[in-house]
Write an enzyme that holds these catalytic residues in place. Structure first.
Site, PDB file in Angstrom:
ATOM      1  N   HIS A  95       0.820  -1.210   0.000  1.00  0.00           N
ATOM      2  CA  HIS A  95       0.000   0.000   0.000  1.00  0.00           C
ATOM      3  C   HIS A  95       0.856   1.263   0.000  1.00  0.00           C
ATOM      4  CE1 HIS A  95       0.823  -1.206   4.107  1.00  0.00           C
ATOM      5  NE2 HIS A  95       0.648   0.050   4.473  1.00  0.00           N
ATOM      6  N   TYR A 130      12.716  23.598 -20.761  1.00  0.00           N
ATOM      7  CA  TYR A 130      13.165  22.795 -19.618  1.00  0.00           C
ATOM      8  C   TYR A 130      13.106  21.312 -19.963  1.00  0.00           C
ATOM      9  CZ  TYR A 130      13.582  20.956 -14.906  1.00  0.00           C
ATOM     10  OH  TYR A 130      14.007  20.287 -13.805  1.00  0.00           O
ATOM     11  N   ALA A 138      10.358  -0.501   2.564  1.00  0.00           N
ATOM     12  CA  ALA A 138       9.276   0.415   2.916  1.00  0.00           C
ATOM     13  C   ALA A 138       9.789   1.848   2.968  1.00  0.00           C
ATOM     14  CB  ALA A 138       8.681   0.021   4.264  1.00  0.00           C
TER      15      ALA A 138
END
Length: 176
Positions: free
Chosen positions: A90, A106, A145
């Site tokens: 998630h 750019y 994570a």
């Protein structure tokens, strides 16, 4: 196993598959438009608004993808490529560098830095990880994570931290 999360994951993947098929439908323009309209309604209302996930039909997705925790908060760029057997937790973001609001000069100057990630086969992406820009995540790699990956991750390596650093690379056929 949480059946609600499993249902949400399967729903996200099924809506993605439906949209992907609608995009590739042949010559019948009316049929294609109708299917795309149905897909866009499903995607906007169920996937984005109700589940808080962006999982566009344009993603090139391998087989046997796992969206842990119901795919909540997962955001993936439409141009991303994800290989087979990936596990995505998630709050993961897989996308470009958000250069859409910059001017043409750019963009020309930074052309080599544009693009989106290519995720290999059998990759694990931990909760909250961000994989940004034209990077390649090698087969069997792990992204920890909350890692922020802006450089390539080699095959079978583990990347953690902000910015992500390689902390471990597993090599096949090494005698111990």
């Amino acid at each position: 196993m949480n059946t609600a999360n499993d249902f949400r994951s399967r729903l996200i993947l099924r809506v993605h598959s439906f949209g992907n098929r609608a995009l590739s439908k042949g010559n019948n323009k009316l049929m294609k438009r109708t299917l795309l309209l149905i897909y866009k309604i499903l995607d906007k209302i169920i996937i984005q608004l109700m589940l808080g996930t962006e999982f566009p039909a344009e993603i090139k997705l391998g087989t046997n993808i796992t969206l842990a925790h119901g795919g909540q908060g997962v955001i993936i760029s439409p141009d991303a490529v994800i290989g087979d057997n990936a596990i995505i937790y998630h709050q993961v973001t897989i996308g470009g560098l958000g250069l859409g609001h910059y001017g043409e000069e750019y963009l020309k100057k930074h052309k080599g830095k544009l693009g989106v990630p290519v995720i290999g086969n059998n990759v694990f992406i931990g909760a909250g990880a961000k994989i940004l820009g034209p990077v390649k995540i090698g087969d069997g790699a792990k992204v920890g994570a909350n890692a922020v990956v802006t450089k390539n991750v080699p095959k079978n390596a583990t990347a953690v931290g902000i910015p992500a650093k390689i902390i471990q690379a597993r090599y096949d056929n090494i005698a111990t």
